[in-house]
Design an enzyme around this catalytic site. Structure first.
Site: not given
Length: 430
Positions: A350, A403
């Protein structure tokens, strides 16, 4: 007679809203001529006719939401072909299996508090399955309002609200202690009415279908992935000089501008090949490695956002990437993207720097495990060798990663690889 079906416009999309028919029953249509408009959380777009002929049946009315692959109309390829007798609407299609181009990853089967009666409830979306597990819902008690009796998120919310109301009513009478159960998600409390003076200065407008779906999937992404963002500062001077030398020639020869984004995309594709875990996805307790590097490029629309995909991005040059970015973004804004152009992505980028942002913390595009954000490139005084101060073109790269799968060390190694490719750029554009 040719069936016209609701297409799948991206991973995780299991339904779409037919917002407007562009042709009337009995109208002549040509192959690839715009036939109807749909709206999903990923895109509002026009769907072309699959064949030439006469639009003989309209099976889904405007404003109705139906499952993907549902027949919404039929086209007679010969003028004299009679329309068939009405038939019952088809049941919702089975939920697709997650692949590199599939929907959100489906968790590995695990013991659940209640069986999921697929024959009565229809296929369940990943969001509905997750809600069933988290809130210990017995699907036999929930009536589905979706196509083919499919249970939707709204059905579960209504059921949980009703259960919460009954629980409060029953709490008046003494009751024996019960095991602690997860609290159902109740709808937010109603806001008090605004004073008359305030009402005159406000305007209430319902969210569009696309905006509503985006909101749902952003929350779903945050609930699914453990979001962490690492930020690296990058010296883009070599890239800036390469771009400056070539942008006039690119504009003159090909008719489009040369931006910083294809350089970042090229560097990211190289890093993805070196660190394949960042190009993977989570499927239950398994890691799904993708051999293809398909990079989604976020495109801002007037009332939303869409992420069309550049397939095999690692095989393209800077010029090829720039051409693909211009083509996809132009057709995204003119509602001309095809269904397969908004699915199958393995990584996303992005470019919030195009709006002047220094850096941000983007949300992962499920079922991917990372997204790279590019900040604005601007000149700054920088300390270089021998403690000298020089003017350099600097930018921030922000990598948001899942994560659950990617640790900080790997995320930083990946981003450092992108940084090194940009700071030591030598590949020619033309």
């Amino acid at each position: 007679m040719v069936d016209v079906v609701m297409p799948q416009m991206g991973e995780s999309i299991v339904e779409g809203t037919l917002t407007r028919w562009l042709k009337k029953k009995g109208d002549r249509v040509e192959r690839d001529e715009p036939l109807f408009e749909i709206s999903t959380d990923k895109v509002d777009t026009e769907i072309p006719s699959p064949t030439a002929g006469v639009l003989s049946e309209l099976l889904v009315e405007e404003g109705k939401t139906v499952a993907i692959s549902t027949v919404v109309g039929r086209i007679s390829e010969t003028a004299g072909e009679a329309a068939p007798a009405p038939v019952a609407p088809p049941a919702a299609p089975p939920e697709p299996v997650a692949t590199s181009a599939g929907p959100y990853p489906i968790p590995t089967p695990e013991p659940e508090p209640a069986a999921e009666p697929e024959s009565a409830a229809g296929p369940l979306s990943p969001l509905v399955r997750r809600m069933v597990r988290e809130y210990n819902i017995d699907l036999r008690q929930v009536k589905g309002s979706g196509a083919g009796g499919r249970i939707t998120k709204q059905d579960l919310e209504g059921y949980m609200s009703a259960q919460g109301a009954r629980t409060m009513a029953q709490s008046v009478a003494p009751a024996p202690p019960a095991p602690v159960q997860p609290a159902p998600a109740l709808p937010p409390p109603a806001l008090p009415p605004l004073p008359r003076a305030e009402q005159a200065r406000t305007r209430v407008e319902p969210m569009s279908n696309m905006r509503t779906k985006i909101a749902e999937h952003m929350v779903f992404s945050k609930r699914t992935s453990a979001h962490v963002t690492t930020v690296h500062k990058v010296d883009m001077t070599r890239v800036a000089r390469m771009r400056a030398r070539n942008k006039a020639e690119v504009q003159s020869r090909y008719g489009f501008a040369l931006t910083f984004l294809p350089f970042v995309t090229r560097a990211a594709a190289e890093a993805l090949r070196a660190f394949p875990l960042v190009n993977s996805s989570v499927e239950g307790n398994n890691i799904l490695y993708h051999n293809d590097i398909n990079i989604g490029i976020a495109v801002a629309l007037e009332h939303g956002l869409i992420v069309p995909v550049i397939r095999n991005a690692d095989e393209k040059t800077v010029l090829g990437l720039q051409r693909a970015i211009v083509d996809l973004s132009t057709r995204a804004r003119s509602r001309q993207l095809k269904p397969d152009e908004v699915q199958g992505g393995t990584f996303s980028i992005t470019n919030f720097g195009s709006f002047g942002s220094v850096f941000a913390t983007p949300v992962i595009n499920q079922p991917q495990v990372a997204i790279l954000g590019c900040g604005v490139v601007q000149k700054e005084p920088v300390v270089v060798e021998d403690d000298a101060i020089a003017i350099r073109s600097m930018a921030y790269l922000a990598l948001t990663f899942d994560h659950r799968l990617i640790d900080g060390a790997l995320a930083d190694q990946f981003t450092a690889r992108v940084k090194a490719a940009l700071e030591n750029w030598s590949e020619e554009v033309l």
